[in-house]
Design an enzyme around this catalytic site. Structure first.
Site, PDB file in Angstrom:
ATOM      1  N   LYS A   1      27.612  41.223  58.323  1.00  0.00           N
ATOM      2  CA  LYS A   1      26.448  41.329  57.457  1.00  0.00           C
ATOM      3  C   LYS A   1      25.238  40.833  58.232  1.00  0.00           C
ATOM      4  O   LYS A   1      25.324  39.817  58.916  1.00  0.00           O
ATOM      5  CB  LYS A   1      26.624  40.488  56.187  1.00  0.00           C
ATOM      6  CG  LYS A   1      27.527  41.106  55.128  1.00  0.00           C
ATOM      7  CD  LYS A   1      28.996  40.963  55.444  1.00  0.00           C
ATOM      8  CE  LYS A   1      29.484  39.555  55.266  1.00  0.00           C
ATOM      9  NZ  LYS A   1      30.939  39.408  55.575  1.00  0.00           N
TER      10      LYS A   1
ATOM     11  N   THR B   1      37.720  38.650  52.520  1.00  0.00           N
ATOM     12  CA  THR B   1      39.105  38.777  52.969  1.00  0.00           C
ATOM     13  C   THR B   1      39.904  37.562  52.514  1.00  0.00           C
ATOM     14  O   THR B   1      41.036  37.679  52.044  1.00  0.00           O
ATOM     15  CB  THR B   1      39.150  38.900  54.499  1.00  0.00           C
ATOM     16  OG1 THR B   1      38.336  40.005  54.896  1.00  0.00           O
ATOM     17  CG2 THR B   1      40.569  39.110  54.988  1.00  0.00           C
TER      18      THR B   1
ATOM     19  N   THR C   1      36.234  40.914  58.337  1.00  0.00           N
ATOM     20  CA  THR C   1      36.298  42.377  58.312  1.00  0.00           C
ATOM     21  C   THR C   1      34.935  43.048  58.427  1.00  0.00           C
ATOM     22  O   THR C   1      34.872  44.231  58.769  1.00  0.00           O
ATOM     23  CB  THR C   1      36.975  42.881  57.021  1.00  0.00           C
ATOM     24  OG1 THR C   1      36.263  42.371  55.885  1.00  0.00           O
ATOM     25  CG2 THR C   1      38.419  42.417  56.955  1.00  0.00           C
ATOM     26  N   ARG C   2      33.856  42.306  58.142  1.00  0.00           N
ATOM     27  CA  ARG C   2      32.536  42.938  58.146  1.00  0.00           C
ATOM     28  C   ARG C   2      31.505  42.059  58.833  1.00  0.00           C
ATOM     29  O   ARG C   2      31.603  40.830  58.824  1.00  0.00           O
ATOM     30  CB  ARG C   2      32.049  43.218  56.716  1.00  0.00           C
ATOM     31  CG  ARG C   2      32.765  44.326  55.988  1.00  0.00           C
ATOM     32  CD  ARG C   2      31.942  44.807  54.788  1.00  0.00           C
ATOM     33  NE  ARG C   2      31.596  43.703  53.900  1.00  0.00           N
ATOM     34  CZ  ARG C   2      30.594  43.740  53.008  1.00  0.00           C
ATOM     35  NH1 ARG C   2      29.831  44.815  52.919  1.00  0.00           N
ATOM     36  NH2 ARG C   2      30.359  42.711  52.221  1.00  0.00           N
TER      37      ARG C   2
ATOM     38  N   THR D   1      53.034  48.726  36.118  1.00  0.00           N
ATOM     39  CA  THR D   1      53.131  47.825  37.265  1.00  0.00           C
ATOM     40  C   THR D   1      51.813  47.714  38.016  1.00  0.00           C
ATOM     41  O   THR D   1      51.419  46.618  38.431  1.00  0.00           O
ATOM     42  CB  THR D   1      54.254  48.301  38.211  1.00  0.00           C
ATOM     43  OG1 THR D   1      55.473  48.355  37.468  1.00  0.00           O
ATOM     44  CG2 THR D   1      54.423  47.362  39.375  1.00  0.00           C
TER      45      THR D   1
ATOM     46  N   GLY E   1      32.101  38.118  59.581  1.00  0.00           N
ATOM     47  CA  GLY E   1      33.275  37.726  58.833  1.00  0.00           C
ATOM     48  C   GLY E   1      34.552  38.281  59.426  1.00  0.00           C
ATOM     49  O   GLY E   1      34.580  38.771  60.565  1.00  0.00           O
TER      50      GLY E   1
ATOM     51  N   GLY F   1      34.859  26.141  58.716  1.00  0.00           N
ATOM     52  CA  GLY F   1      34.379  27.441  59.171  1.00  0.00           C
ATOM     53  C   GLY F   1      32.862  27.519  59.173  1.00  0.00           C
ATOM     54  O   GLY F   1      32.195  27.001  58.263  1.00  0.00           O
ATOM     55  N   ALA F   2      32.304  28.173  60.186  1.00  0.00           N
ATOM     56  CA  ALA F   2      30.849  28.301  60.273  1.00  0.00           C
ATOM     57  C   ALA F   2      30.278  29.040  59.076  1.00  0.00           C
ATOM     58  O   ALA F   2      29.158  28.744  58.622  1.00  0.00           O
ATOM     59  CB  ALA F   2      30.469  29.028  61.567  1.00  0.00           C
ATOM     60  N   ASP F   3      31.034  29.995  58.533  1.00  0.00           N
ATOM     61  CA  ASP F   3      30.548  30.729  57.371  1.00  0.00           C
ATOM     62  C   ASP F   3      30.496  29.835  56.134  1.00  0.00           C
ATOM     63  O   ASP F   3      29.539  29.886  55.356  1.00  0.00           O
ATOM     64  CB  ASP F   3      31.406  31.971  57.113  1.00  0.00           C
ATOM     65  CG  ASP F   3      32.901  31.664  57.002  1.00  0.00           C
ATOM     66  OD1 ASP F   3      33.337  30.548  57.379  1.00  0.00           O
ATOM     67  OD2 ASP F   3      33.629  32.560  56.543  1.00  0.00           O
TER      68      ASP F   3
END
Length: 245
Positions: free
Chosen positions: A13, A119, A10-11, A169, A8, A94-96
């Site tokens: 798996k 993400t 950021t990661r 906030t 991905g 996207g392939a994912d």
């Protein structure tokens, strides 16, 4: 043993599958890929490796270099494993997302809203005939929060909590971002009205944060991309019809 890779933004798996069941799964941040060879060293002998990669060729090369056999990379095509790809340019999906749709088709016979909350958050409609009708891409929950902190002068980056009536906030930021995510998902789910057995299949790192706030029928599926990849490997026509580089 077969190795499946979901690379991905950021990661990474990964999962080991023996043809019948998952034997191990794990994850590694892309910033920690120096540790990948040590992970690979603990694997049993591998028969095949198949991955879905959205992180680019350099990351793919680093992952492949630690393995002693060829790595096949999934690419979207017009149709495979019971899923018809209706993207205007099927190769641009996207392939994912393609792998997640294949996984969803295998896990649920009715209409599916396939949601990956990482993400980015992707929200894809798959009808009961296996036709991918289209979907959304929006910034993920963390990315939404970070963009507010980065691009505004006085909004704090501190952690908040979800509140029905936010009165500070930090809580207002987190609650607003969750409402934005959930609102997009539920609006898309309403488009499944009239389709057989509509179900939201939710996966990704932000799934636990979104789950309590979603009001549509849903099932949490860990590693839906890996579930799709293992179905591609099991297909009689692998690799020709699946779209493999």
């Amino acid at each position: 043993m077969d190795l499946l890779l979901d690379v991905g933004n950021t990661r990474l798996k990964w999962g080991l599958h023996d043809g019948q069941a998952w034997q191990a799964q794990g994850a590694l941040a892309l910033t920690e890929l120096d540790g990948w060879p040590a992970v690979v060293a603990g694997f049993p002998p591998l028969a095949r490796v198949l991955g879905a990669n959205v992180a680019g060729p350099d990351v793919a090369a680093r992952l492949a270099s630690a393995l002693a056999l060829r790595v096949d990379w999934l690419r979207p095509v017009d149709a495979a494993c019971g899923v018809s790809n209706q993207y205007l340019n099927p190769a641009r999906l996207g392939a994912d997302r393609w792998a997640a749709l294949i996984g969803a088709r295998a896990l649920h016979a009715g209409a599916s809203l396939v949601v990956t909350s990482g993400t980015a958050t992707t929200v894809d409609v798959l009808d009961a005939e296996g036709v991918f009708r289209g979907g959304l891409i929006l910034p993920g929950l963390s990315l939404m929060r970070q963009s507010l902190a980065r691009n505004t002068a006085q909004l704090p980056p501190d952690e908040g909590r979800f509140a029905t009536w936010p009165r500070q906030t930090e809580d207002a930021i987190l609650s607003g971002c969750i409402h934005a995510q959930v609102g997009a998902i539920e609006r898309m789910f309403r488009q499944l009205d009239g389709l057989p057995e509509p179900l939201c299949l939710l996966n990704g790192g932000a799934a636990p944060a979104l789950l309590p706030h979603l009001g549509c029928p849903l099932r949490v599926v860990d590693n839906l991309v890996l579930e799709g990849l293992v179905r591609v490997l099991a297909a009689d026509t692998f690799p020709a019809s699946a779209g493999i580089d």
